[in-house]
Write a protein that holds these residues in place. Sequence first.
Motif, PDB file in Angstrom:
ATOM      1  N   ARG B 265      -6.268 -13.906 -20.163  1.00 16.19           N
ATOM      2  CA  ARG B 265      -6.731 -13.256 -18.938  1.00 16.19           C
ATOM      3  C   ARG B 265      -8.035 -12.544 -19.274  1.00 16.19           C
ATOM      4  O   ARG B 265      -8.131 -11.905 -20.324  1.00 16.19           O
ATOM      5  CB  ARG B 265      -5.717 -12.210 -18.466  1.00 16.19           C
ATOM      6  N   ALA B 266      -9.013 -12.619 -18.391  1.00 12.83           N
ATOM      7  CA  ALA B 266     -10.304 -11.993 -18.684  1.00 12.83           C
ATOM      8  C   ALA B 266     -10.886 -11.346 -17.436  1.00 12.83           C
ATOM      9  O   ALA B 266     -10.646 -11.790 -16.316  1.00 12.83           O
ATOM     10  CB  ALA B 266     -11.277 -13.037 -19.222  1.00 12.83           C
ATOM     11  N   VAL B 267     -11.613 -10.242 -17.650  1.00 12.64           N
ATOM     12  CA  VAL B 267     -12.319  -9.554 -16.562  1.00 12.64           C
ATOM     13  C   VAL B 267     -13.680  -9.129 -17.082  1.00 12.64           C
ATOM     14  O   VAL B 267     -13.781  -8.665 -18.224  1.00 12.64           O
ATOM     15  CB  VAL B 267     -11.592  -8.251 -16.122  1.00 12.64           C
ATOM     16  N   PRO B 268     -14.708  -9.239 -16.288  1.00 12.33           N
ATOM     17  CA  PRO B 268     -16.005  -8.744 -16.728  1.00 12.33           C
ATOM     18  C   PRO B 268     -16.054  -7.216 -16.665  1.00 12.33           C
ATOM     19  O   PRO B 268     -15.410  -6.601 -15.810  1.00 12.33           O
ATOM     20  CB  PRO B 268     -16.992  -9.360 -15.737  1.00 12.33           C
ATOM     21  N   ALA B 269     -16.813  -6.634 -17.589  1.00 13.12           N
ATOM     22  CA  ALA B 269     -16.915  -5.176 -17.628  1.00 13.12           C
ATOM     23  C   ALA B 269     -18.253  -4.773 -18.225  1.00 13.12           C
ATOM     24  O   ALA B 269     -18.960  -5.593 -18.818  1.00 13.12           O
ATOM     25  CB  ALA B 269     -15.778  -4.601 -18.471  1.00 13.12           C
ATOM     26  N   VAL B 270     -18.599  -3.481 -18.046  1.00 12.96           N
ATOM     27  CA  VAL B 270     -19.845  -2.952 -18.595  1.00 12.96           C
ATOM     28  C   VAL B 270     -19.501  -1.912 -19.661  1.00 12.96           C
ATOM     29  O   VAL B 270     -18.639  -1.048 -19.447  1.00 12.96           O
ATOM     30  CB  VAL B 270     -20.707  -2.307 -17.482  1.00 12.96           C
ATOM     31  N   VAL B 271     -20.154  -2.017 -20.818  1.00 15.30           N
ATOM     32  CA  VAL B 271     -19.894  -1.079 -21.920  1.00 15.30           C
ATOM     33  C   VAL B 271     -20.470   0.290 -21.578  1.00 15.30           C
ATOM     34  O   VAL B 271     -21.617   0.410 -21.152  1.00 15.30           O
ATOM     35  CB  VAL B 271     -20.508  -1.598 -23.234  1.00 15.30           C
ATOM     36  N   GLU B 272     -19.635   1.333 -21.726  1.00 15.73           N
ATOM     37  CA  GLU B 272     -20.114   2.701 -21.460  1.00 15.73           C
ATOM     38  C   GLU B 272     -20.408   3.464 -22.740  1.00 15.73           C
ATOM     39  O   GLU B 272     -21.352   4.223 -22.814  1.00 15.73           O
ATOM     40  CB  GLU B 272     -19.069   3.463 -20.638  1.00 15.73           C
ATOM     41  N   SER B 273     -19.542   3.312 -23.742  1.00 13.76           N
ATOM     42  CA  SER B 273     -19.801   3.992 -25.006  1.00 13.76           C
ATOM     43  C   SER B 273     -19.017   3.307 -26.102  1.00 13.76           C
ATOM     44  O   SER B 273     -18.084   2.539 -25.841  1.00 13.76           O
ATOM     45  CB  SER B 273     -19.390   5.468 -24.924  1.00 13.76           C
ATOM     46  N   SER B 274     -19.414   3.598 -27.334  1.00 16.98           N
ATOM     47  CA  SER B 274     -18.744   3.012 -28.471  1.00 16.98           C
ATOM     48  C   SER B 274     -18.489   4.131 -29.479  1.00 16.98           C
ATOM     49  O   SER B 274     -19.400   4.872 -29.848  1.00 16.98           O
ATOM     50  CB  SER B 274     -19.650   1.933 -29.065  1.00 16.98           C
ATOM     51  N   LEU B 275     -17.250   4.282 -29.862  1.00 23.18           N
ATOM     52  CA  LEU B 275     -16.883   5.399 -30.733  1.00 23.18           C
ATOM     53  C   LEU B 275     -16.477   4.844 -32.094  1.00 23.18           C
ATOM     54  O   LEU B 275     -15.548   4.037 -32.184  1.00 23.18           O
ATOM     55  CB  LEU B 275     -15.710   6.153 -30.089  1.00 23.18           C
ATOM     56  N   PHE B 276     -17.152   5.272 -33.150  1.00 23.97           N
ATOM     57  CA  PHE B 276     -16.849   4.807 -34.504  1.00 23.97           C
ATOM     58  C   PHE B 276     -15.769   5.680 -35.112  1.00 23.97           C
ATOM     59  O   PHE B 276     -15.929   6.902 -35.218  1.00 23.97           O
ATOM     60  CB  PHE B 276     -18.128   4.859 -35.341  1.00 23.97           C
ATOM     61  N   LEU B 277     -14.615   5.062 -35.477  1.00 23.64           N
ATOM     62  CA  LEU B 277     -13.506   5.848 -36.016  1.00 23.64           C
ATOM     63  C   LEU B 277     -13.214   5.508 -37.467  1.00 23.64           C
ATOM     64  O   LEU B 277     -12.144   5.802 -37.969  1.00 23.64           O
ATOM     65  CB  LEU B 277     -12.244   5.614 -35.180  1.00 23.64           C
ATOM     66  N   GLY B 278     -14.170   4.878 -38.147  1.00 23.59           N
ATOM     67  CA  GLY B 278     -13.947   4.531 -39.547  1.00 23.59           C
ATOM     68  C   GLY B 278     -13.312   3.171 -39.680  1.00 23.59           C
ATOM     69  O   GLY B 278     -13.981   2.193 -39.967  1.00 23.59           O
ATOM     70  N   ASN B 279     -11.959   3.111 -39.434  1.00 26.93           N
ATOM     71  CA  ASN B 279     -11.282   1.828 -39.605  1.00 26.93           C
ATOM     72  C   ASN B 279     -11.415   0.922 -38.378  1.00 26.93           C
ATOM     73  O   ASN B 279     -11.098  -0.252 -38.424  1.00 26.93           O
ATOM     74  CB  ASN B 279      -9.807   2.040 -39.945  1.00 26.93           C
ATOM     75  N   CYS B 280     -11.847   1.486 -37.269  1.00 28.09           N
ATOM     76  CA  CYS B 280     -11.994   0.670 -36.060  1.00 28.09           C
ATOM     77  C   CYS B 280     -13.014   1.307 -35.116  1.00 28.09           C
ATOM     78  O   CYS B 280     -13.512   2.386 -35.376  1.00 28.09           O
ATOM     79  CB  CYS B 280     -10.649   0.504 -35.354  1.00 28.09           C
ATOM     80  N   LEU B 281     -13.274   0.583 -34.035  1.00 30.61           N
ATOM     81  CA  LEU B 281     -14.184   1.107 -33.008  1.00 30.61           C
ATOM     82  C   LEU B 281     -13.418   1.222 -31.707  1.00 30.61           C
ATOM     83  O   LEU B 281     -12.577   0.371 -31.407  1.00 30.61           O
ATOM     84  CB  LEU B 281     -15.355   0.129 -32.782  1.00 30.61           C
ATOM     85  N   HIS B 282     -13.693   2.265 -30.960  1.00 34.78           N
ATOM     86  CA  HIS B 282     -13.167   2.351 -29.603  1.00 34.78           C
ATOM     87  C   HIS B 282     -14.309   2.065 -28.635  1.00 34.78           C
ATOM     88  O   HIS B 282     -15.242   2.850 -28.539  1.00 34.78           O
ATOM     89  CB  HIS B 282     -12.570   3.731 -29.321  1.00 34.78           C
ATOM     90  N   ILE B 283     -14.235   0.930 -27.954  1.00 37.17           N
ATOM     91  CA  ILE B 283     -15.276   0.577 -26.993  1.00 37.17           C
ATOM     92  C   ILE B 283     -14.774   0.947 -25.606  1.00 37.17           C
ATOM     93  O   ILE B 283     -13.732   0.450 -25.156  1.00 37.17           O
ATOM     94  CB  ILE B 283     -15.577  -0.944 -27.018  1.00 37.17           C
ATOM     95  N   ARG B 284     -15.489   1.859 -24.971  1.00 36.70           N
ATOM     96  CA  ARG B 284     -15.104   2.245 -23.599  1.00 36.70           C
ATOM     97  C   ARG B 284     -15.938   1.425 -22.619  1.00 36.70           C
ATOM     98  O   ARG B 284     -17.159   1.420 -22.711  1.00 36.70           O
ATOM     99  CB  ARG B 284     -15.377   3.723 -23.357  1.00 36.70           C
ATOM    100  N   THR B 285     -15.229   0.762 -21.721  1.00 37.44           N
ATOM    101  CA  THR B 285     -15.938  -0.045 -20.717  1.00 37.44           C
ATOM    102  C   THR B 285     -15.441   0.327 -19.330  1.00 37.44           C
ATOM    103  O   THR B 285     -14.462   1.052 -19.187  1.00 37.44           O
ATOM    104  CB  THR B 285     -15.672  -1.542 -20.924  1.00 37.44           C
ATOM    105  N   ARG B 286     -16.133  -0.169 -18.319  1.00 37.77           N
ATOM    106  CA  ARG B 286     -15.698   0.050 -16.946  1.00 37.77           C
ATOM    107  C   ARG B 286     -15.763  -1.276 -16.192  1.00 37.77           C
ATOM    108  O   ARG B 286     -16.747  -2.013 -16.310  1.00 37.77           O
ATOM    109  CB  ARG B 286     -16.586   1.104 -16.261  1.00 37.77           C
ATOM    110  N   LEU B 287     -14.672  -1.575 -15.476  1.00 37.13           N
ATOM    111  CA  LEU B 287     -14.636  -2.805 -14.707  1.00 37.13           C
ATOM    112  C   LEU B 287     -15.486  -2.656 -13.441  1.00 37.13           C
ATOM    113  O   LEU B 287     -15.838  -1.531 -13.067  1.00 37.13           O
ATOM    114  CB  LEU B 287     -13.198  -3.160 -14.308  1.00 37.13           C
TER     115      LEU B 287
END
Lengths: 257, 324
Positions: B265-287
């Motif tokens: 399943r897929a939905v288009p979205a726009v990236v709002e911010s990217s948070l670097f947490l060391g072992n992973c990234l949290h990408i915040r997007t908005r539909l």
Amino acid sequence: MKRALSLYAAAIYLFLHLPLAVLAVFSFNSSRFTVWEGFSPRWYQAVFRDPHLAEAALNSLIIAFTATAAGTVIGTLCAYGLWKQKTGLLPNFIKSTLYLSLVTPEIVMGVSLLAFYQWVFRFLDVQLGMHTVVLAHVMFSIAYVVVVALARLRTLDPSLEEAALDLGATEWVAFRKVTLPQLMPGVAAAALLAFTISIDDYVITSLVAGVDSETLPMVIYAMARRGGSPLVNAVSSLIAVILGVMIVASERLRRSS
Amino acid sequence: MDAVLELRKLSKSYANHHVAVSGVSLTLQQGEFFSLLGPSGCGKTTTLRLIAGFEEPTDGDVLLKGVSLRGLPPYARNVSTVFQNYALFPHMTVRENIEFGLRHKAQMRTAEREKRVADALGMVRLTGKESRFPAQLSGGERQRVALARSLVLEPDVLLLDEPLSALDPNLRKQVRSELKSLQRRVGITFLFITHDQEEALSLSDRIGVMNQGRLEQVGTPQEVYLRPRTRFVADFLGTVNWINGVGVRPEATRISYQPPGGGERAVPAVVESSLFLGNCLHIRTRLITGEPVVAEVSRLNGSYGRGETVHVWWHPQDEIICPQ
């Protein structure tokens, strides 16, 4: 400025304690008048030889010990009950009116007790005496004990008693083994306070005392009214020292732990 | 497996009509590590207090090994509580604290008692500290005394009221694993109260999620996390992206520039911010519809810049579907 402040503090201190100092100094005066003649312990020797003072002192001690014992037990249990029963109309009413008996003027309390006794005496064949004094002292000491014990109880963790119950203790065992040991400094402080208040009470005592129950403050008062004597100075100094020590001890206990 | 503790439609309401616990039914198996998880005020501590006997239920019943505990005082119930603040007796030594229950609940002979105390001290690694007072112990040591004090009685169920919350965070994880291995060793049923979903997930055989006095779901950590039955359970156990009525956990949410090929399943979205947490990234997007979606992605997948248009996608088997 700093100098002025310390001078001011010294003056206040003097104002507060000078009368006691004069009393203490003249209790060692060899003359019976308020002119310093020389040091002498004769008035202290006289105090211990005066049968009237001895009898009054004995009465005072009997009253104070009995009233303290009864007042402390009743007051502590009352405080414990109020602490356990946190909500409810009656506990809240008692808590909020408890202070009333602390601020009631002594003369009012004394007169009301006298009126109460006279009413009771119509049904019972008793008269004013040691028992009426003890009863009055128990009555006014309870409120002091409750206030001091309750303050101490409020510092205790209520889950301690629950832990004791959880570990197999009955309510009585939980109280005796867990709550009471921690409450003890408060109880002791309350008892010392009750004792000091009982032993120097004059107003209420003089109203409800009978012929056989003259207390030390009553005798001292009578002697002082006849003109101050060095005997009065000596006995008063003794009381001041003893009660002073007890009050300091009470404060220490109250603040401990 | 044998049922050791059973709650039957347990309810507790107060004079001011506040309902703390409402119709909670639950069965704990012998040797199980069960957690009651929920936010503060959800009724989990009241449930524990009803089992311990500190409060009486207004309705329902608690059965221990098939026998109703109704009307029994705490000292007559073969359960024991580890309190949130440990409630150690401050005027007693470690030894006296541990002995307390043996004296009053078990009433055993001196020789037997001494052996049991010594075993309990060894079990929680406090041998040599038996003459200390609680004030002379560290937070972790105090917690172990509280555990030993209850475990020495060999209760049918040990009730633990947020026992890790008073410890500092560094210690908490270490004590957590110790607690788990201790439970395995003694084999006693643990009923663990917590508001920390990570604690509940990592420790428990089963979890009961509570909300507003009700038990919303009971299941294994995997079940409540991956297949929550209510939206509350889904949200309380971790972040959920709610997209068109279905939920997707951030770690199951993928991001790419190109739309995926197969049955995803897929939905288009726009990236709002990217948070670097060391072992992973949290990408915040908005539909396009305005809903926020967070994706937890490996940093090896590269980073995404603010304002970039991407595709958010996931596998259908990772979807959380629950009624509103």
